[in-house]
Design an enzyme around this catalytic site. Sequence first.
Site, PDB file in Angstrom:
ATOM      1  N   HIS A  28       0.844  -1.196   0.000  1.00 25.41           N
ATOM      2  CA  HIS A  28       0.000   0.000   0.000  1.00 25.41           C
ATOM      3  C   HIS A  28       0.877   1.242   0.000  1.00 25.41           C
ATOM      4  O   HIS A  28       1.959   1.255   0.586  1.00 25.41           O
ATOM      5  CB  HIS A  28      -0.950   0.013   1.207  1.00 25.41           C
ATOM      6  N   HIS A  52       0.980   5.095   1.155  1.00 26.98           N
ATOM      7  CA  HIS A  52       0.352   6.132   1.982  1.00 26.98           C
ATOM      8  C   HIS A  52       0.407   7.460   1.212  1.00 26.98           C
ATOM      9  O   HIS A  52       1.457   7.809   0.650  1.00 26.98           O
ATOM     10  CB  HIS A  52       1.135   6.343   3.282  1.00 26.98           C
TER      11      HIS A  52
HETATM   12  P1  AMP Z   1       1.954   0.196   7.365  1.00 29.87           P
HETATM   13  O1  AMP Z   1       2.595   0.414   8.714  1.00 29.87           O
HETATM   14  O2  AMP Z   1       2.669   0.932   6.258  1.00 29.87           O
HETATM   15  O3  AMP Z   1       1.777  -1.277   7.071  1.00 29.87           O
HETATM   16  O4  AMP Z   1       0.532   0.879   7.445  1.00 29.87           O
HETATM   17  C1  AMP Z   1      -0.647   0.202   7.705  1.00 29.87           C
HETATM   18  C2  AMP Z   1      -1.719   1.265   7.841  1.00 29.87           C
HETATM   19  O5  AMP Z   1      -2.976   0.622   7.756  1.00 29.87           O
HETATM   20  C3  AMP Z   1      -1.685   2.032   9.167  1.00 29.87           C
HETATM   21  O6  AMP Z   1      -1.494   3.421   8.912  1.00 29.87           O
HETATM   22  C4  AMP Z   1      -3.049   1.743   9.787  1.00 29.87           C
HETATM   23  O7  AMP Z   1      -3.597   2.852  10.459  1.00 29.87           O
HETATM   24  C5  AMP Z   1      -3.868   1.341   8.576  1.00 29.87           C
HETATM   25  N1  AMP Z   1      -4.997   0.459   8.878  1.00 29.87           N
HETATM   26  C6  AMP Z   1      -4.979  -0.685   9.609  1.00 29.87           C
HETATM   27  N2  AMP Z   1      -6.212  -1.231   9.675  1.00 29.87           N
HETATM   28  C7  AMP Z   1      -7.018  -0.423   8.943  1.00 29.87           C
HETATM   29  C8  AMP Z   1      -8.417  -0.432   8.621  1.00 29.87           C
HETATM   30  N3  AMP Z   1      -9.228  -1.406   9.074  1.00 29.87           N
HETATM   31  N4  AMP Z   1      -8.912   0.553   7.848  1.00 29.87           N
HETATM   32  C9  AMP Z   1      -8.093   1.537   7.396  1.00 29.87           C
HETATM   33  N5  AMP Z   1      -6.780   1.608   7.659  1.00 29.87           N
HETATM   34  C10 AMP Z   1      -6.244   0.653   8.434  1.00 29.87           C
END
Ligand code: AMP
Length: 133
Positions: free
Chosen positions: A98, A100
């Site tokens: 993903h 950001h």
């Molecule tokens: P990363 O640390 O780059 O893997 O980021 C994962 C991101 O996913 C974090 O910023 C979380 O806040 C976000 N996240 C986790 N669960 C959900 C969810 N159910 N809906 C939206 N975002 C989420």
Amino acid sequence: MATVFEMIINGDIPSTRLYEDDSCVVILDINPVSKGHALVISRECYPTFTDVPMETLSHMMEIARKVDGKQRSVLGAEGTNIMINNSPASGQEVPHLHIHVIPRFSGDGKTPEFRKEKYADGEMPKYGELLKL
Ligand code: AMP
């Protein structure tokens, strides 16, 4: 086990969707660094940046740029951080690629603190040689 993003893509858990197509889905991050923080998620589960086919990654970057444009035009963002945490050592929590896209405003104090290192004398050219592509 399915990642949280697979569950979101399959509609098993709710999300606020901004966009979707055959290759990716864009949602709002549930714990935003700033409001409007979006995630461009590959529809297929590639664990990391290193695993995704280049064509899909290019497409996701194109969509991330559209998200950036929207955050600027609608939210008045003055900048964005476009960020991929790549593998757990980098802080990646969800093993499903993903991007950001984080809206930024002058003086918002959100700039991440990367503690910087210094090269010893003569070390920088060595890294330069090691990492030449
Ligand atoms: P990363 O640390 O780059 O893997 O980021 C994962 C991101 O996913 C974090 O910023 C979380 O806040 C976000 N996240 C986790 N669960 C959900 C969810 N159910 N809906 C939206 N975002 C989420």
